[in-house]
Write a protein that holds these residues in place. Structure first.
Motif, PDB file in Angstrom:
ATOM      1  N   ARG A 290      61.875  13.882  10.978  1.00  0.00           N
ATOM      2  CA  ARG A 290      60.524  13.968  10.177  1.00  0.00           C
ATOM      3  C   ARG A 290      59.840  15.203  10.775  1.00  0.00           C
ATOM      4  O   ARG A 290      58.960  15.586  10.216  1.00  0.00           O
ATOM      5  N   GLY A 292      61.646  18.234  11.326  1.00  0.00           N
ATOM      6  CA  GLY A 292      62.678  19.259  11.367  1.00  0.00           C
ATOM      7  C   GLY A 292      61.666  20.572  10.748  1.00  0.00           C
ATOM      8  O   GLY A 292      60.573  20.566  10.157  1.00  0.00           O
ATOM      9  N   GLY A 293      62.318  21.462  11.187  1.00  0.00           N
ATOM     10  CA  GLY A 293      61.639  22.924  10.816  1.00  0.00           C
ATOM     11  C   GLY A 293      61.288  23.311   9.433  1.00  0.00           C
ATOM     12  O   GLY A 293      62.516  22.865   8.608  1.00  0.00           O
ATOM     13  N   HIS A 294      60.355  23.763   9.128  1.00  0.00           N
ATOM     14  CA  HIS A 294      60.034  24.213   7.612  1.00  0.00           C
ATOM     15  C   HIS A 294      60.393  25.382   7.132  1.00  0.00           C
ATOM     16  O   HIS A 294      59.835  26.253   7.517  1.00  0.00           O
ATOM     17  N   ASP A 295      61.542  25.693   6.850  1.00  0.00           N
ATOM     18  CA  ASP A 295      62.281  27.014   6.410  1.00  0.00           C
ATOM     19  C   ASP A 295      62.164  27.219   5.114  1.00  0.00           C
ATOM     20  O   ASP A 295      63.168  26.766   4.303  1.00  0.00           O
TER      21      ASP A 295
ATOM     22  N   GLN B 164      62.479  17.030   4.594  1.00  0.00           N
ATOM     23  CA  GLN B 164      61.192  17.878   5.554  1.00  0.00           C
ATOM     24  C   GLN B 164      61.555  19.217   5.824  1.00  0.00           C
ATOM     25  O   GLN B 164      60.593  19.908   5.973  1.00  0.00           O
ATOM     26  N   GLN B 165      62.837  19.615   5.931  1.00  0.00           N
ATOM     27  CA  GLN B 165      62.961  21.098   6.084  1.00  0.00           C
ATOM     28  C   GLN B 165      62.977  21.837   4.943  1.00  0.00           C
ATOM     29  O   GLN B 165      63.189  23.119   5.107  1.00  0.00           O
ATOM     30  N   LEU B 166      62.800  21.095   3.792  1.00  0.00           N
ATOM     31  CA  LEU B 166      62.890  22.159   2.432  1.00  0.00           C
ATOM     32  C   LEU B 166      61.527  22.267   1.894  1.00  0.00           C
ATOM     33  O   LEU B 166      60.561  21.544   2.219  1.00  0.00           O
TER      34      LEU B 166
END
Lengths: 296, 347
Positions: A290, A292-295, B164-166
């Motif tokens: 939930r 996780g880094g937003h790259d 969530q990482q996207l």
């Protein structure tokens, strides 16, 4: 105007008869079914005794290593691992190893029973508002009724010993498991469920593939609460024959042994903290996706 | 494109405690406003009739509250109608039993959602195989197929990331890949691109149109954005207060708005991007000039014609036959004026 000042009560005689009738009824029930019920719980008793013997037979360094391993797998935190090792070492060093093993084994069995019963009940409860309306007041009673009160019928039925102790601990500790399973499943995002429906998932596929995984953080909070509450109940359950850290505490109360009470009490606290940190950090790690880094 | 893949007939949806009783009132002519005020029921959809062509993109356009999301959910029966029929290849979806409906959803109609509705605890790959997993396909085969679709939507290399990482656009690509992977020939898209910012949205529209060139699925696309509707729709139905106000091709909607409501909607639209040459061309004479396809948009033609020395062009059909001519005046008038009545009668 007596009826205003005097509360209308059942007559003294009637009241006595009423109470005696209940007691007699329950005693009859106990006489006719007590043995059957006791043998019904036998597998549980054997499992508990087996686990206790296993823990006691395990060499202490192996046990501590196993706990550290578990702590590491669950939490990936050095301080929790070191804290657990030091606590168990101190417990053993201060002569409480055997009692602690008894307590750990009963907590483990209680937790397994609570998950085994609580998870399905919580799932049932989440599936219909009517079931929820029936179960919620039962849970309220279980959580608020003084624990001594339900020790009475349990002892009448099964006597004094490990199994009645176990049952009373389970009654006390299972409500959060049920409540949080129910809550967790009810909180699952409706849109995700709709997507599962749109792809033709059956009720079972939705439960296993979507609802339980997404409710897992809440379910784990329930497991955590269950463990904490069974630790709290273990002392009271020692009054009806549950061995472990509760018994020395009970002896310390009746004999005013301050140090003994304090040490055993602190051992329980240490256990509680270790179990809590391990299960909580595991619950948090379950949610890592939930955050996780937003790259982009 | 002539056959109707999906046919919706006399579909009504009333929300409230006693919709069946309210149907009587609707038949007696009670309108939407009266329904709320007097009876406390909401008339969500009212007498919807729609023929959705096979292998085409049917857009259903409407503002929020027009019932468009309710309508699309009737096609795979996520919502039960009050009365009406939904026929898919002649089979009534509303008469399917539970098992048949599940199979219909598993194999024949997949869906893309406005807010993506991905499973947050699963990776891109695990999300994409979801529909196949539900179908009961073996994991290895499912992953192989999913990998193909992940690649087609341009997400190779992201298989092991969590949603969530996207970014939003990438998440919706996962949603698209998940829907395409089941190999259903009906694709239901509920405001699929509405949550994305304009550049990403245009990007996704291109991906969809590219894929459609090859896949020829029957797509039902819901949107509140007229530009989007005109850009991707082969057919457009405009929904307002639960009723279809107008149906037609993008050109018909733009050139012949049925009422003021639609006219108001369409007045800011760039006509040059919607109107085709064959709609505005004049009869053939012996002009010279470049040959342009009848399906070319006016705006694109204007560019060519301006650069051509004769300021005019011949319009040809698919087989290369000259069917008409346009000059720069025609083109400019088409972009500027809404009333081109003469040619329209033939549409």
């Amino acid at each position: 105007m007596n009826w205003l000042t005097d509360f209308p009560t059942l007559g003294r005689e009637d009241l006595r008869d009423f109470r005696m009738a209940i007691d007699r009824g329950f005693k009859d029930f106990t006489r006719s079914y007590g043995d059957n019920i006791e043998s019904f719980f036998d597998p549980l008793l054997y499992f508990l005794i087996w686990l206790e013997k296993l823990l006691l037979a395990t060499p202490w360094p192996v046990f501590i290593l196993a706990v550290c391993g578990l702590a590491w797998i669950a939490s990936r935190s050095k301080s929790i691992v070191i804290g657990s090792a030091v606590s168990f070492f101190l417990i053993g060093f201060l002569g409480m190893w055997e009692d602690t093993m008894s307590t750990v084994s009963i907590i483990m069995v209680c937790t397994i029973v609570c998950i085994g019963l609580g998870l399905p009940i919580g799932i049932l409860m989440s599936r219909s508002d009517r079931t929820q309306a029936v179960i919620t007041p039962v849970l309220d009673v279980m959580q608020t009724i003084p624990s001594f009160v339900y020790l009475i019928p349990v002892v009448m039925l099964l006597g004094i010993g490990k199994v009645p102790g176990l049952i009373s601990v389970v009654i006390y500790a299972i409500p959060p498991m049920i409540r949080l399973t129910n809550l967790g499943i009810r909180l699952v995002d409706r849109e995700v469920l709709e997507a599962a429906d749109a792809f033709g998932a059956s009720a079972w596929q939705k439960l296993i593939g979507v609802q339980i995984p997404l409710a897992l953080p809440n379910i784990f909070a329930g497991v955590n609460q269950t463990i904490m509450m069974s630790l709290a109940m273990v002392v009271i359950a020692s009054m009806i024959g549950v061995t472990g850290l509760g018994q020395p505490v009970l002896r310390a109360i009746s004999n005013q042994y301050l140090a003994m009470g304090l040490l055993n009490g602190l051992a329980l606290v240490a256990l509680a903290i270790i179990f809590d940190r391990i299960s909580q950090s595991y619950g948090k790690r379950l949610q890592s996706h939930r955050t996780g880094g937003h790259d982009e | 494109m002539s056959n109707a893949k999906i046919e919706i007939r006399h579909l009504y949806k009333i929300f409230g405690p006693d919709p069946v009783a309210m149907m009587e009132k609707v038949r007696e002519g009670v309108g939407k406003d009266q329904m709320i005020e007097e009876f406390g029921h909401v008339l969500g959809l009212s007498d919807i009739n729609l023929k959705i062509p096979e292998k085409g993109i049917q857009v259903v356009m409407g503002l929020s509250g027009s019932g468009k999301s309710t309508l699309i959910r009737h096609i795979n029966r996520l919502i039960e109608p009050t009365t009406g029929d939904v026929l898919v290849e002649g089979e009534n979806v509303l008469e399917m039993n539970e098992q048949a409906l599940r199979n219909f959803r598993r194999h024949r109609a997949s869906m893309v959602f406005q807010k993506f509705a991905l499973l947050p605890h699963r990776t891109v790959m695990e999300n994409t195989v979801y529909g196949l997993e539900i179908q009961g396909l073996a994991e290895k085969e499912a992953r192989k197929q999913a990998a193909h679709w992940i690649d087609r939507v341009g997400l190779s290399g992201y298989e092991e990331n969590y949603p969530q990482q996207l970014s939003g656009g990438m998440q919706q690509r996962v949603g698209l890949a998940r829907a395409l992977a089941t190999d259903a020939d009906i694709l239901l898209m509920d405001e699929a691109f509405s949550a994305l910012d304009p550049l990403i949205r245009a990007d996704m529209q291109n991906i969809l149109l590219d894929l459609q060139q090859e896949l020829h699925k029957t797509i039902v696309f819901i949107t509140h954005d007229l530009e989007e509707a005109l850009r991707i729709g082969d057919q457009i139905a405009i929904l307002r207060d639960g009723e279809v106000v107008q149906q037609g091709t993008p050109q018909q909607i733009i050139l012949k708005p049925k009422d003021d409501y639609i006219a108001d909607f369409t007045k800011d639209i760039n006509r040059g991007r919607v109107i085709q040459l064959k709609t505005i061309m004049s009869p053939v004479n012996d002009l010279l000039g470049p040959e342009l396809s009848g399906e070319m948009m006016v705006e694109d033609a204007a560019q060519v014609v301006t650069e051509s020395p004769s300021s005019q062009a011949r319009v040809i059909d698919d087989s290369g036959r000259v069917i008409g001519a346009v000059n720069i005046t025609n083109l400019i008038r088409a972009m500027a004026r809404p009333d081109i009545e003469t040619r329209l009668e033939e549409l």
